[in-house]
Design a protein around this motif. Structure first.
Motif, mmCIF file in Angstrom:
data_model
loop_
_atom_site.group_PDB
_atom_site.id
_atom_site.type_symbol
_atom_site.label_atom_id
_atom_site.label_comp_id
_atom_site.label_asym_id
_atom_site.label_seq_id
_atom_site.Cartn_x
_atom_site.Cartn_y
_atom_site.Cartn_z
ATOM 1 N N GLY A 1 -4.294 -0.177 8.742
ATOM 2 C CA GLY A 1 -5.080 -0.220 7.284
ATOM 3 C C GLY A 1 -4.281 0.019 6.158
ATOM 4 N N ALA A 2 -3.278 0.921 6.282
ATOM 5 C CA ALA A 2 -2.517 1.331 5.095
ATOM 6 C C ALA A 2 -1.399 0.290 4.794
ATOM 7 C CB ALA A 2 -1.759 2.651 5.574
ATOM 8 N N VAL A 3 -0.914 -0.348 5.514
ATOM 9 C CA VAL A 3 0.069 -1.431 5.350
ATOM 10 C C VAL A 3 -0.689 -2.677 5.059
ATOM 11 C CG1 VAL A 3 1.893 -0.576 6.810
ATOM 12 C CG2 VAL A 3 0.395 -2.078 7.794
ATOM 13 N N ALA A 4 -1.901 -2.849 5.462
ATOM 14 C CA ALA A 4 -2.653 -4.027 4.868
ATOM 15 C C ALA A 4 -2.677 -4.474 3.643
ATOM 16 C CB ALA A 4 -3.975 -4.080 5.923
ATOM 17 N N VAL A 5 -2.825 -3.337 2.959
ATOM 18 C CA VAL A 5 -3.302 -3.496 1.471
ATOM 19 C C VAL A 5 -1.947 -4.310 0.878
ATOM 20 C CG1 VAL A 5 -3.847 -2.582 -0.908
ATOM 21 C CG2 VAL A 5 -5.134 -2.082 1.376
ATOM 22 N N PRO A 6 -0.779 -3.557 0.810
ATOM 23 C CA PRO A 6 0.240 -4.065 0.253
ATOM 24 C C PRO A 6 0.853 -5.550 0.985
ATOM 25 C CG PRO A 6 0.883 -2.109 1.435
ATOM 26 C CD PRO A 6 -0.407 -2.243 1.387
ATOM 27 N N PRO B 1 10.493 -11.514 1.108
ATOM 28 C CA PRO B 1 10.268 -10.407 2.340
ATOM 29 C C PRO B 1 10.806 -8.839 2.066
ATOM 30 C CG PRO B 1 10.912 -12.701 3.568
ATOM 31 C CD PRO B 1 10.989 -12.752 1.912
ATOM 32 N N ALA B 2 11.948 -9.165 1.348
ATOM 33 C CA ALA B 2 12.542 -7.904 0.752
ATOM 34 C C ALA B 2 11.601 -6.845 -0.221
ATOM 35 C CB ALA B 2 13.886 -7.990 0.068
ATOM 36 N N ASP B 3 10.835 -7.833 -0.906
ATOM 37 C CA ASP B 3 9.974 -7.074 -1.978
ATOM 38 C C ASP B 3 8.917 -6.488 -0.957
ATOM 39 O OD1 ASP B 3 11.394 -7.230 -4.123
ATOM 40 O OD2 ASP B 3 10.422 -9.023 -4.969
ATOM 41 N N LEU B 4 8.207 -7.332 -0.262
ATOM 42 C CA LEU B 4 7.338 -6.947 0.714
ATOM 43 C C LEU B 4 7.634 -5.601 1.468
ATOM 44 C CD1 LEU B 4 5.337 -9.975 2.473
ATOM 45 C CD2 LEU B 4 4.230 -7.977 1.085
ATOM 46 N N ALA B 5 8.580 -5.590 1.886
ATOM 47 C CA ALA B 5 9.188 -4.448 2.794
ATOM 48 C C ALA B 5 9.163 -3.194 1.729
ATOM 49 C CB ALA B 5 10.495 -4.591 3.351
ATOM 50 N N TYR B 6 9.522 -3.635 0.567
ATOM 51 C CA TYR B 6 9.659 -2.438 -0.422
ATOM 52 C C TYR B 6 8.059 -1.898 -0.843
ATOM 53 C CZ TYR B 6 11.427 0.261 -4.315
ATOM 54 O OH TYR B 6 11.813 1.366 -5.360
ATOM 55 N N LEU B 7 7.343 -2.941 -1.069
ATOM 56 C CA LEU B 7 5.767 -2.385 -1.129
ATOM 57 C C LEU B 7 5.357 -1.464 -0.119
ATOM 58 C CD1 LEU B 7 3.827 -5.426 -2.558
ATOM 59 C CD2 LEU B 7 4.693 -3.242 -3.909
ATOM 60 N N ILE B 8 5.585 -1.797 1.211
ATOM 61 C CA ILE B 8 5.198 -0.935 2.335
ATOM 62 C C ILE B 8 5.665 0.236 2.420
ATOM 63 C CG2 ILE B 8 5.214 -0.877 4.866
ATOM 64 C CD1 ILE B 8 4.826 -4.227 4.762
ATOM 65 N N THR B 9 6.966 0.413 1.910
ATOM 66 C CA THR B 9 7.671 1.662 2.411
ATOM 67 C C THR B 9 7.138 2.514 1.357
ATOM 68 O OG1 THR B 9 9.562 0.888 1.227
ATOM 69 C CG2 THR B 9 9.673 0.977 3.571
ATOM 70 N N GLY C 1 15.258 4.388 2.869
ATOM 71 C CA GLY C 1 14.663 3.503 1.476
ATOM 72 C C GLY C 1 13.870 4.586 0.670
ATOM 73 N N ILE C 2 14.277 4.348 -0.623
ATOM 74 C CA ILE C 2 13.749 5.476 -1.394
ATOM 75 C C ILE C 2 13.139 4.738 -2.684
ATOM 76 C CG2 ILE C 2 14.117 7.357 -3.119
ATOM 77 C CD1 ILE C 2 16.431 8.220 -1.419
ATOM 78 N N LEU D 1 8.188 8.217 7.049
ATOM 79 C CA LEU D 1 8.063 6.600 7.605
ATOM 80 C C LEU D 1 8.464 5.875 6.057
ATOM 81 C CD1 LEU D 1 5.081 6.243 9.757
ATOM 82 C CD2 LEU D 1 7.252 6.278 10.560
ATOM 83 N N GLY D 2 8.161 6.516 4.870
ATOM 84 C CA GLY D 2 8.434 6.031 3.663
ATOM 85 C C GLY D 2 9.836 6.042 3.472
ATOM 86 N N LEU D 3 10.419 6.893 3.800
ATOM 87 C CA LEU D 3 11.804 7.170 3.587
ATOM 88 C C LEU D 3 12.849 6.583 4.369
ATOM 89 C CD1 LEU D 3 12.019 10.831 2.310
ATOM 90 C CD2 LEU D 3 11.864 9.001 0.981
ATOM 91 N N LEU D 4 12.367 6.608 5.949
ATOM 92 C CA LEU D 4 12.881 5.955 6.675
ATOM 93 C C LEU D 4 12.411 4.583 7.450
ATOM 94 C CD1 LEU D 4 13.543 9.174 8.786
ATOM 95 C CD2 LEU D 4 15.398 8.184 7.111
ATOM 96 N N PRO D 5 12.552 3.167 6.685
ATOM 97 C CA PRO D 5 12.145 2.356 7.156
ATOM 98 C C PRO D 5 12.331 1.819 8.670
ATOM 99 C CG PRO D 5 13.064 1.786 4.839
ATOM 100 C CD PRO D 5 13.610 3.172 5.513
#
Length: 457
Positions: free
Chosen positions: A29-34, A45-53, A223-224, A327-331
């Motif tokens: 559920g958490a990653v679904a919104v971004p 894809p890079a921006d999507l990954a950034y949004l998720i982290t 990833g910060i 998880l947010g700091l370590l993709p």
């Protein structure tokens, strides 16, 4: 003086297992919104990954604020925070009609500030949430979450093999493992039945080709999320108005979730603690706007987990918040969790979300349904709450603000329950009616409706 179960700190081994279980319960559920918002805006894809982290990082921080708390921020109950789905449609609209991400983040920051300002006023509304209303809202929360588990069990919305028998077989297998562990395993293991079910399900899923770990290899180690990564926020009037409507919806949903957890943990939510919890929501939402993510609210998925496992410590959920920050700091870690196939989560979700609905029924057993209109209040509220879940396009021709409020089964049902409770149990009615011997609505029903919440659990 013995500590309340909410404040007890379990041993580290249990903290980690229970905390990881909460993370797995809410991760999809958490990653679904971004994912939904980013995909609608055709981000790379890079921006999507950034949004998720970024989302996972702020999810963790928001959960820590809510569970641990400081000053007048945080309800200090086992509440998991995540991005609200109520904001998805308005954000997609804002993002795709020229405003882009800066306009979304500007409106999110304003909404967060508004929630913090409105929190004390909402706290005073607690008297309009007697067991009649809270039981109904908890029941609606559970029922409206069940289709989410159903979609996961079938393979996840949009998957090529949606509804394939192998997906449903895996989900049923995970459900059977969860139930088997709960019934036959020792006490500690039964409390992490969901975690064991997901682990066993994943172990079975890998050799049968349900998932692969290719994404783990491609993910970065570190990833910060930096403030305003996508540009300085812009403040557009129409975007702010639609996000303020979302803020009211999420405050209503959070109120229902906080009361539900208060009842499950046997720690009554008072007006002050409710406003503290809502204020934490507002602060988290402001942080979301600054750190490239979205509005935050209490996650109903995890309410079910608290009820099912009977683990009431807020430090367990605080540990889950710490795991989310990692998880947010370590993709790379996030990619491992993301590899869990949807049917595995679906099997676990069925029992968790069903537990929420059952908790609502348990609360309603404390309400007197004889010689009054309480049954009507429950019946109509549940109907209004289930309507947008069963027929998602029913309000498609209505204005956007109306859809934002009513497309959320939880807010639609909650508002209906509050209004009908006021209508039947608070407003003066015809003097001397059969159901009204004292000339007051419900004929003394309020005494039954307003039983102290500590009697409910």
């Amino acid at each position: 003086m013995t500590k309340h179960p909410v404040d007890e700190v379990p041993p580290v081994r249990q903290l980690t297992a229970f905390g990881l279980q909460h993370v797995l319960a809410m991760y999809a559920g958490a990653v679904a919104v971004p994912l939904i918002v980013g995909s609608a805006m055709k981000l790379s894809p890079a921006d999507l990954a950034y949004l998720i982290t970024a989302d996972l990082l702020v999810c963790g921080i928001a959960t820590l604020i809510q569970c641990v708390g400081f000053w007048r921020f945080g309800v200090r109950l086992p509440i998991m925070q995540g991005c609200t789905f109520a904001a998805v449609s308005p954000m997609v609209l804002i993002g795709t009609t020229g405003g882009g991400l800066p306009a979304i983040y500007g409106s999110v920051i304003v909404a967060g500030l508004a929630i913090m300002l409105l929190a004390p006023a909402f706290g005073r509304l607690l008297r309009f949430f007697p067991p009649l209303v809270t039981g109904t809202v908890i029941l609606i929360i559970g029922i409206s979450l069940l289709p989410v588990a159903g979609n996961w069990a079938a393979g996840g919305v949009g998957s090529a093999d949606f509804g394939a028998p192998k997906n449903l077989a895996l989900a049923v297998f995970v459900l059977a493992v969860v139930l088997g562990v709960q019934r036959f395993a020792p006490a500690f293991l039964s409390r992490i039945a969901v975690l064991i079910g997901i682990a066993v399900g994943l172990a079975v899923a890998v050799p049968f080709g349900f998932t692969d770990f290719d994404g783990v290899g491609h993910a970065d180690w570190l990833g910060i999320s930096t403030p305003f990564h996508f540009g300085a926020p812009t403040f557009e009037f129409s975007a702010i108005v639609s996000m303020l409507v979302v803020a009211l919806v999420t405050m209503t949903e959070t109120t229902g979730d906080l009361i539900a957890v208060g009842e499950m943990t046997d720690r009554k939510v008072e007006p002050r603690s409710l406003s503290d919890g809502l204020r934490a929501d507002g602060l988290s939402t402001v942080l979301g706007g600054v750190f490239n993510t979205f509005p935050y609210t209490a996650y109903a998925q995890n309410v079910g987990l608290v009820g099912m496992t009977r683990v009431r410590s807020r430090w367990v959920v605080a540990t889950a918040g710490g795991i989310l920050v990692l998880l947010g700091l370590l993709p790379k870690l996030g990619a491992v969790v993301a590899a869990i196939p949807a049917p595995v989560l679906g099997g676990a979700g069925l029992v968790m979300f069903g537990t929420v609905a059952a908790s609502g029924l348990r609360t309603l057993t404390q309400v007197d349904f004889r010689g009054n209109n309480n049954l009507t209040v429950v019946a109509v509220s549940v109907a209004m709450g289930v309507l947008p879940v069963g027929v998602p396009t029913i309000y498609g021709k209505f204005p956007d603000w109306f859809q934002t409020v009513m497309n959320s089964g939880i807010s639609a049902g909650c508002l209906t329950a509050i209004v009908l409770n006021l209508l039947f149990n608070h407003l003066p009615s015809k003097a001397g009616s059969a159901a009204d011997p004292d000339g007051l609505a419900g004929g003394g029903v309020e005494e039954a409706v307003d039983k102290p919440r500590e009697e409910i659990v």
